[in-house]
Scaffold this active site. Structure first.
Site, short mmCIF file in Angstrom:
data_model
loop_
_atom_site.label_atom_id
_atom_site.label_comp_id
_atom_site.label_asym_id
_atom_site.label_seq_id
_atom_site.Cartn_x
_atom_site.Cartn_y
_atom_site.Cartn_z
N TYR A 1 -1.18 0.11 9.38
CA TYR A 1 -2.08 -0.73 9.78
C TYR A 1 -2.19 -0.79 11.43
CZ TYR A 1 -2.71 -2.99 5.32
OH TYR A 1 -3.07 -3.15 4.08
N GLN B 1 -1.32 2.84 -5.72
CA GLN B 1 -2.78 3.33 -5.12
C GLN B 1 -3.62 2.90 -6.12
OE1 GLN B 1 -2.81 7.30 -3.95
NE2 GLN B 1 -2.86 6.73 -1.97
N ASP C 1 -5.08 -0.55 -5.69
CA ASP C 1 -5.27 -1.12 -4.25
C ASP C 1 -6.62 -1.41 -4.44
OD1 ASP C 1 -5.64 -1.28 -1.54
OD2 ASP C 1 -5.13 0.53 -1.14
N SER D 1 -8.82 -1.40 -1.02
CA SER D 1 -9.29 -0.15 -0.54
C SER D 1 -10.67 0.10 -1.38
CB SER D 1 -8.38 0.97 -1.03
OG SER D 1 -7.15 1.15 0.13
N ARG E 1 0.89 -1.23 -0.01
CA ARG E 1 -0.07 0.06 0.03
C ARG E 1 0.79 1.20 0.06
NH1 ARG E 1 -5.22 -1.51 3.65
NH2 ARG E 1 -6.54 -0.79 1.78
P1 NAD Z 1 -8.03 -2.56 8.03
O1 NAD Z 1 -9.38 -3.21 7.25
O2 NAD Z 1 -6.86 -3.52 8.28
O3 NAD Z 1 -8.75 -2.14 9.52
C1 NAD Z 1 -9.63 -1.41 9.39
C2 NAD Z 1 -9.53 -0.48 10.89
O4 NAD Z 1 -9.54 -1.12 11.83
C3 NAD Z 1 -8.21 0.12 10.76
O5 NAD Z 1 -8.22 1.66 10.71
C4 NAD Z 1 -7.34 -0.17 12.11
O6 NAD Z 1 -6.75 0.80 12.79
C5 NAD Z 1 -8.68 -0.58 12.83
N1 NAD Z 1 -8.74 -1.28 14.31
C6 NAD Z 1 -7.70 -2.18 14.44
N2 NAD Z 1 -7.93 -2.89 15.61
C7 NAD Z 1 -8.86 -2.00 16.15
C8 NAD Z 1 -9.64 -1.97 17.72
N3 NAD Z 1 -9.22 -2.78 18.38
N4 NAD Z 1 -10.43 -1.04 17.76
C9 NAD Z 1 -10.67 -0.02 16.77
N5 NAD Z 1 -9.98 -0.15 15.65
C10 NAD Z 1 -9.21 -1.16 15.25
O7 NAD Z 1 -7.68 -1.37 7.33
P2 NAD Z 1 -7.72 -0.47 5.99
O8 NAD Z 1 -8.84 0.30 5.94
O9 NAD Z 1 -7.28 -1.53 4.97
O10 NAD Z 1 -6.29 0.48 6.15
C11 NAD Z 1 -5.59 0.83 6.94
C12 NAD Z 1 -4.68 1.71 6.79
O11 NAD Z 1 -3.82 1.36 5.53
C13 NAD Z 1 -4.99 3.01 6.98
O12 NAD Z 1 -4.02 3.74 7.50
C14 NAD Z 1 -4.95 3.50 5.54
O13 NAD Z 1 -4.93 4.86 5.37
C15 NAD Z 1 -3.89 2.96 5.14
N6 NAD Z 1 -4.07 2.73 3.66
C16 NAD Z 1 -2.94 3.45 2.95
C17 NAD Z 1 -3.05 3.18 1.57
C18 NAD Z 1 -1.99 4.02 0.41
O14 NAD Z 1 -1.20 4.51 1.09
N7 NAD Z 1 -1.94 3.53 -0.75
C19 NAD Z 1 -4.26 2.78 0.80
C20 NAD Z 1 -5.06 2.36 1.60
C21 NAD Z 1 -5.04 2.32 2.97
#
Ligand code: NAD
Length: 360
Positions: free
Chosen positions: A223, A123, A126, A129, A118
């Site tokens: 993450y 992007q 992805d 996402s 990621r």
């Molecule tokens: P995910 O599906 O793995 O998790 C969903 C959310 O659950 C996350 O925000 C995580 O912090 C949260 N979580 C985990 N344990 C928890 C708890 N006990 N209580 C409450 N919340 C909890 O995550 P995701 O949506 O796939 O994305 C995670 C990260 O990746 C984010 O920072 C996002 O911005 C980043 N991201 C980056 C890119 C990129 O740079 N290309 C693209 C997509 C996502």
């Protein structure tokens, strides 16, 4: 390259890996595309549209150089793959060791969409996402639909209706989309995440950050790291106190490769008001709520708990369109001049590749 799009066979899967718009672009770039008859029909993309886009509609689309799928192939499907063929799809490399071993034995060069790093450069590929965006949107709609009340505040001749209060736990891609959607529907929305960096993102959507006093670590990939047992206990206890304030709770908390963290114990459900709704997007990995039944919708203590699986497949048109664009971006990366050039020194190619030579 010859690219094949088989019909998805996993139960309930309505998405398709390529849509006609993307097929047309691939054909224009000089590729041949074979689409299995009916592959797109559950997502409202008919065979004729694929033919018009320049694809061949075939009875079988497996005898090609590159197979593109949504779900991982079954054992029988894997047996149809040629040695050296490229396979792209959600292959579940962290949880389906057996399937990955089968692909390795078959000599398939397999790329898992969920393993694409990621990073900014990747992007457009992805798919985690893009599909989480669909899931989050749908989760908010399901919550709205199941609630026995309005989401927005209404002022009517019959009096004023107070807006619903919605809590979204886990403010990653799906959670932020659920927050935005519930806001657009007029609810008063709160969000919580263990990564403190998301507070600002929650607030920028017009929602409030619910401070539970629990802060987790963030890994290098952005993450959440798994909470310690003490932190988990604290989070559960805090939530149990706060949940009775909310009409709907949408949970999306996940830690990659681990079972979903249990955030809402049965006792917290008991404390919620009758008619409240929990939509558990983490049902796929066991659920964030102790009473979630993955794949089902149940009512416990008057609270509706929705544990439906694969929400992106319930909005297959746009889910497929976005996924197809992700796949196209990966194909462009793997074959920038039209022919495959697999550079395993490249971070994206190496990161996404889960099998690359025969081991059997
Ligand atoms: P995910 O599906 O793995 O998790 C969903 C959310 O659950 C996350 O925000 C995580 O912090 C949260 N979580 C985990 N344990 C928890 C708890 N006990 N209580 C409450 N919340 C909890 O995550 P995701 O949506 O796939 O994305 C995670 C990260 O990746 C984010 O920072 C996002 O911005 C980043 N991201 C980056 C890119 C990129 O740079 N290309 C693209 C997509 C996502």
């Amino acid at each position: 390259m010859r690219i094949g799009v088989p019909r998805e066979t996993a139960q309930g899967e309505r998405r398709v890996a390529l849509v006609p718009e993307v097929v047309a672009r691939l054909v224009e770039a000089g590729h041949e595309v074979a689409v299995e008859r009916g592959a797109g029909s559950a997502a409202s993309f008919e065979d004729d549209a694929y033919s018009e886009a320049g694809a061949t509609v075939a009875e079988d689309a497996w005898d090609v150089d590159v197979i593109v799928k949504v779900q991982k192939p079954t054992a029988e499907e894997t047996a149809k793959l040629r040695t050296g063929a490229v396979l792209i799809g959600f292959l579940q490399p962290l949880t389906d060791r057996e399937g990955i071993d089968r692909l390795a034995t078959q000599g398939v060069v397999a790329f898992a969409m969920e393993s694409i790093p990621r990073i900014t450069r990747a992007q457009s590929m992805d798919a985690l996402s893009s599909q989480a965006t669909v899931g989050g949107y749908k989760a908010a709609l399901i919550a709205a639909d199941r609630l026995p009340r309005f989401l927005p505040m209404l002022t009517t001749a019959a009096g004023t209706v107070q807006p619903a209060k919605v809590l979204v736990i886990g403010a990653g891609v799906a959670g932020l989309q659920a927050i935005a959607t519930a806001r657009r529907l007029g609810a008063v929305v709160f969000g919580f995440d263990v990564r403190s960096a998301v507070k600002e993102q929650i607030e920028s959507l017009g929602a409030k950050f619910l401070d539970l006093g629990v802060k987790g670590e963030e890994t290098a990939g952005g993450y959440a790291a798994e909470l310690t047992p003490e932190q988990q206990e604290q989070q559960q206890a805090e939530l149990e106190k706060r949940l009775p304030d909310f009409d709907a709770v949408i949970t999306t908390a996940a830690v990659p490769g681990r079972p979903a963290p249990k955030l809402i114990p049965a006792s917290a459900v008991v404390a919620m008001r009758p008619g409240s709704v929990i939509v558990d997007l983490a049902a796929e990995t066991g659920g964030n709520c102790e009473l979630t039944v993955p794949g089902d919708e149940v009512v416990r203590e008057g609270v509706t708990i929705v544990g439906r699986l694969n929400l992106p497949s319930e909005m297959p048109y746009h889910a497929s369109q976005l996924y197809a664009r992700n796949v196209q971006a990966l194909l462009n990366h793997l074959a920038p001049e039209g022919a495959l050039v697999l550079d395993f020194d490249d971070e994206i190619t190496a990161g996404a590749c889960v099998t690359r030579k025969a081991t059997g």
